[in-house]
Design a protein around this motif. Structure first.
Motif, short mmCIF file in Angstrom:
data_model
loop_
_atom_site.label_atom_id
_atom_site.label_comp_id
_atom_site.label_asym_id
_atom_site.label_seq_id
_atom_site.Cartn_x
_atom_site.Cartn_y
_atom_site.Cartn_z
N GLN A 164 75.89 67.26 19.96
CA GLN A 164 74.77 68.08 19.48
C GLN A 164 75.24 69.10 18.45
OE1 GLN A 164 73.43 69.47 23.27
NE2 GLN A 164 72.53 67.49 23.81
N SER A 192 72.82 55.98 19.86
CA SER A 192 71.99 56.50 20.96
C SER A 192 72.32 57.96 21.24
CB SER A 192 72.17 55.66 22.23
OG SER A 192 73.50 55.73 22.68
N THR A 193 73.59 58.34 21.10
CA THR A 193 73.97 59.74 21.28
C THR A 193 73.38 60.60 20.17
OG1 THR A 193 76.03 59.05 22.33
CG2 THR A 193 75.95 61.31 21.54
N TYR A 210 70.52 60.00 18.64
CA TYR A 210 69.10 60.17 19.00
C TYR A 210 68.93 61.22 20.10
CZ TYR A 210 67.38 56.25 16.21
OH TYR A 210 67.02 55.44 15.17
N GLU A 211 69.81 61.18 21.11
CA GLU A 211 69.75 62.17 22.18
C GLU A 211 69.98 63.58 21.64
OE1 GLU A 211 72.60 60.94 25.10
OE2 GLU A 211 71.48 59.13 25.62
N ASN A 235 66.89 64.74 19.89
CA ASN A 235 65.87 65.09 20.88
C ASN A 235 66.15 66.46 21.52
OD1 ASN A 235 64.30 62.81 20.55
ND2 ASN A 235 65.38 61.65 22.13
N ARG A 236 67.40 66.71 21.85
CA ARG A 236 67.76 68.01 22.45
C ARG A 236 67.58 69.14 21.44
NH1 ARG A 236 71.75 70.95 25.45
NH2 ARG A 236 70.51 72.72 26.15
#
Length: 139
Positions: free
Chosen positions: A27, A60-61, A63-64, A67-68
């Motif tokens: 992130q 996928s990480t 995208y996560e 989202n966070r």
């Protein structure tokens, strides 16, 4: 227009410190990627595969992470795959700018005087004409 001091607190422009948000390394990397690509100034189109490749994480990480970050409102999802960083995050990262914004809101508006409102010179000919010494007729 000036803002009374009791109505505006420059500290209100900030966000909680990043260390209190418990961001993962991915992130933080995505946040740094957005900063480096100009997401403070304007909304930018983002390809998650490219971000993942640049940050060394899986898609996928990525995208996560998006989202966070949007859930925390550090990144604003303007349109599909288009993000802009929250300006409050910018002011947290640059506290000296908070002081400048606060001063700009409290300082008086610049008022042009008569000289500023006078017509501007049209070209160099006018300037040369003013600097030329002309003889005085003695007749």
């Amino acid at each position: 227009m000036t803002v009374p001091a009791h109505e505006f607190d420059p500290e209100s422009l900030g966000t909680p410190p990043l260390y209190t948000l418990n961001l993962s390394a991915a992130q933080r990397d995505v946040l740094a990627w957005l900063e480096e690509h100009g997401a403070f100034e304007q909304a930018i189109g983002v390809d998650a595969a490219q971000v993942a490749s640049d940050c060394g994480i899986s898609e996928s990480t990525a995208y996560e992470a998006f989202n966070r970050l949007t859930g925390l409102r550090l990144a604003l999802d303007i349109a599909p795959a288009t993000y802009r960083l929250n300006a409050r995050y910018f002011f947290t990262a640059h506290p000296e700018m908070r002081t400048m914004v606060s001063a700009a809101l409290h300082d008086p508006v610049v008022q042009p005087d008569e000289r500023a409102l006078a017509p501007r010179k049209r070209g160099n000919t006018d300037a040369r004409r003013r600097r030329t010494i002309r003889p005085v007729d003695t007749d």
